[in-house]
Motif scaffolding. Structure first.
Motif, mmCIF file in Angstrom:
data_model
loop_
_atom_site.group_PDB
_atom_site.id
_atom_site.type_symbol
_atom_site.label_atom_id
_atom_site.label_comp_id
_atom_site.label_asym_id
_atom_site.label_seq_id
_atom_site.Cartn_x
_atom_site.Cartn_y
_atom_site.Cartn_z
ATOM 1 N N THR A 52 -26.127 -42.752 -30.742
ATOM 2 C CA THR A 52 -26.947 -43.930 -30.490
ATOM 3 C C THR A 52 -26.879 -44.881 -31.667
ATOM 4 O O THR A 52 -26.421 -44.526 -32.758
ATOM 5 C CB THR A 52 -28.412 -43.533 -30.239
ATOM 6 O OG1 THR A 52 -28.876 -42.769 -31.359
ATOM 7 C CG2 THR A 52 -28.545 -42.717 -28.982
ATOM 8 N N PHE A 73 -31.669 -40.983 -25.010
ATOM 9 C CA PHE A 73 -30.544 -41.889 -24.769
ATOM 10 C C PHE A 73 -30.911 -43.051 -23.851
ATOM 11 O O PHE A 73 -30.029 -43.661 -23.245
ATOM 12 C CB PHE A 73 -29.370 -41.097 -24.179
ATOM 13 C CG PHE A 73 -28.991 -39.909 -25.007
ATOM 14 C CD1 PHE A 73 -28.526 -40.066 -26.308
ATOM 15 C CD2 PHE A 73 -29.109 -38.622 -24.512
ATOM 16 C CE1 PHE A 73 -28.191 -38.975 -27.090
ATOM 17 C CE2 PHE A 73 -28.767 -37.519 -25.287
ATOM 18 C CZ PHE A 73 -28.308 -37.699 -26.579
ATOM 19 N N GLY A 97 -29.050 -44.092 -20.624
ATOM 20 C CA GLY A 97 -27.644 -43.726 -20.788
ATOM 21 C C GLY A 97 -26.721 -44.905 -20.959
ATOM 22 O O GLY A 97 -25.505 -44.723 -21.089
ATOM 23 N N MET A 143 -26.739 -46.417 -26.546
ATOM 24 C CA MET A 143 -25.592 -45.550 -26.760
ATOM 25 C C MET A 143 -24.435 -46.277 -27.442
ATOM 26 O O MET A 143 -24.119 -47.426 -27.098
ATOM 27 C CB MET A 143 -25.099 -44.971 -25.434
ATOM 28 C CG MET A 143 -26.144 -44.180 -24.673
ATOM 29 S SD MET A 143 -26.685 -42.709 -25.562
ATOM 30 C CE MET A 143 -25.194 -41.706 -25.466
ATOM 31 N N LEU A 145 -22.384 -40.637 -23.115
ATOM 32 C CA LEU A 145 -22.793 -39.311 -23.582
ATOM 33 C C LEU A 145 -21.670 -38.292 -23.439
ATOM 34 O O LEU A 145 -21.372 -37.535 -24.377
ATOM 35 C CB LEU A 145 -24.031 -38.855 -22.807
ATOM 36 C CG LEU A 145 -24.573 -37.466 -23.127
ATOM 37 C CD1 LEU A 145 -25.035 -37.380 -24.570
ATOM 38 C CD2 LEU A 145 -25.715 -37.105 -22.180
#
Length: 334
Positions: free
Chosen positions: A58, A174, A177, A185, A189
Motif C-alpha cells: 500500500t 487494502f 483492493g 494499493m 494484491l
C-alpha cells in the motif's frame, strides 16, 4: 509528492468516495500496468550477500520502517553485520552515501534512513545496486532493504511484506483492493503476494489478536504478528499532538490509548516539510491549551534544530509476538 491518505480509500459509504474512485479507475489501471511492466523488464543483480527486503503493498502507513529497524536489531544481536539500504525518499542526496545522524538532516537523506541510522550502518542510494555495492565493500554481511518490494533491481533472499492490521476497510487493510490513485494499493494484491516469502501483520500494542479473516487473505504464506509498542510513556501533562505520516489518525489514537492528556491533534501530509507558519500554528495551539507539543520520532527528525527542544518525540518500536520463530527465519537467510 506529499500525500495525505484519503479516508475514502477505506470506506465504500459516501457518494463522494464512490464517484472519485470511479473517476480515478483508468489512472489506476495505467499505474498497475506500468508497475508490472517495470518489474518484469528490470535486470536483477546479485550482489553476493543476502538481501532481506522489507516492503508493503500500500501507499504508506503500514509500519515497514519500525519493522526494518527491528530486523536490523535482531540480525546484529545475533552477531551478523547487517546494514540498511534506502532510496532516501524526501532527501536531496542521490548517494551512495552512508547516513551520518550528526551531520545529515532529513532534507539530506530522508527521515526514515535518519531514524534507522541509529540502529545500524545505513546507506542511501537512488541506484540500489550501487548502494548495495558500497555497503558490501564496507563489510556488510546482510543487507536490509527498506521499502524494496516494488524495486526488483537487487536479487532478494527474503521478501517480507508489512501489513497494517489496524486500518479497517471493505477489504482491510487494502481498502476495496483498488490500485493508486483510486485506492491505497501499489499493485494488485495477488501480484504483490506472488513475490513475497512471508507477511508481517503489524498491530497496535493494545489491539486484540489479528483477525483470522485478515490472515486468511495471505494464503499459504507464513504470517508473523508484530505489535507497535511505545518505547516509553507519552509526556506528562496536557499535550497538543501532530504528525505528518500517511495515517496520522493512528498516532492520535495511540497517544490517547497510552494515556496522553491530548487536548488537540493536527494532521499533516506524509513526510511533511514543517514551514515556519506550520510551527507557529502548533505553538499557538499549545499556548491556547497551556500544553506541550508531542509528535512521532519520524516527524521529530524533520523539525528544524531550534524546534526540537520545544517538541517531545514519542518513539515506537515493532516487537514480534513469536520473536524466536521469526529470528530463526532471519538466521536461515543470513
Amino acid at each position: 509528492m506529499k500525500l495525505t491518505t484519503p479516508r475514502w480509500w477505506y470506506e465504500r459509504s459516501g457518494r463522494h468516495g464512490r464517484v472519485t474512485r470511479t473517476l480515478l479507475k483508468p489512472a489506476s489501471w495505467l499505474w498497475a500496468a506500468a508497475t508490472a511492466r517495470r518489474i518484469a523488464r528490470t535486470s536483477v543483480k546479485d550482489v553476493g550477500i543476502p538481501v532481506i527486503s522489507i516492503g508493503n503493498l500500500t501507499v504508506g502507513g503500514s509500519g515497514k520502517t519500525p519493522v526494518a529497524r527491528e530486523v536490523l536489531r535482531l540480525l546484529r544481536a545475533s552477531g551478523v553485520e547487517a546494514q540498511g539500504l534506502s532510496r532516501g525518499y524526501g532527501g536531496r542526496l542521490e548517494g551512495p552515501v552512508r547516513v551520518d545522524p550528526v551531520s545529515h538532516s532529513a532534507s539530506d537523506v530522508g527521515d526514515e534512513p535518519l531514524m534507522l541510522a541509529g540502529e545500524a550502518p545505513m546507506w542511501v542510494a537512488r541506484d540500489r545496486v550501487a548502494g548495495a555495492g558500497v555497503a558490501v565493500a564496507a563489510g556488510a554481511q546482510v543487507l536490509v532493504l527498506d521499502d524494496g518490494h516494488q524495486n526488483p533491481a537487487l536479487k532478494k533472499t527474503l521478501s517480507l511484506i508489512v501489513v497494517d492490521g489496524e486500518t479497517r476497510g471493505d477489504e482491510w487493510p487494502f481498502g476495496d483492493g483498488s490500485v493508486f490513485p483510486s485506492g491505497p494499493m501499489r499493485e494488485p494484491l495477488k501480484a504483490g503476494l506472488a513475490r513475497a516469502d512471508a507477511v508481517i501483520v503489524l498491530l497496535p500494542a493494545d489491539a486484540p489478536e489479528a483477525d483470522p479473516e485478515l490472515v486468511a487473505l495471505f494464503g499459504p504464506l507464513p504470517v508473523f504478528i508484530a505489535r507497535l509498542e511505545p518505547s516509553g510513556p507519552p509526556p506528562a501533562g496536557p499535550q497538543v499532538g501532530f504528525a505528518g505520516i500517511a495515517k496520522p489518525w493512528k498516532v492520535e489514537r495511540a497517544l490517547k490509548a497510552a494515556g496522553c492528556d491530548l487536548k488537540d491533534f493536527a494532521p499533516f501530509p506524509d513526510h511533511a516539510d514543517y514551514r515556519a507558519e506550520d510551527l507557529n500554528f502548533l505553538a499557538d495551539r499549545a499556548a491556547l491549551f497551556e500544553a506541550g507539543l508531542v509528535t512521532t520520532e519520524k516527524d521529530w527528525v524533520r523539525l528544524p534544530p531550534e524546534w526540537r527542544a520545544r517538541v517531545t518525540a514519542w518513539p515506537v518500536v515493532a516487537r514480534f509476538e513469536d520473536e524466536a520463530t521469526f529470528a530463526v527465519l532471519l538466521a536461515g537467510q543470513a
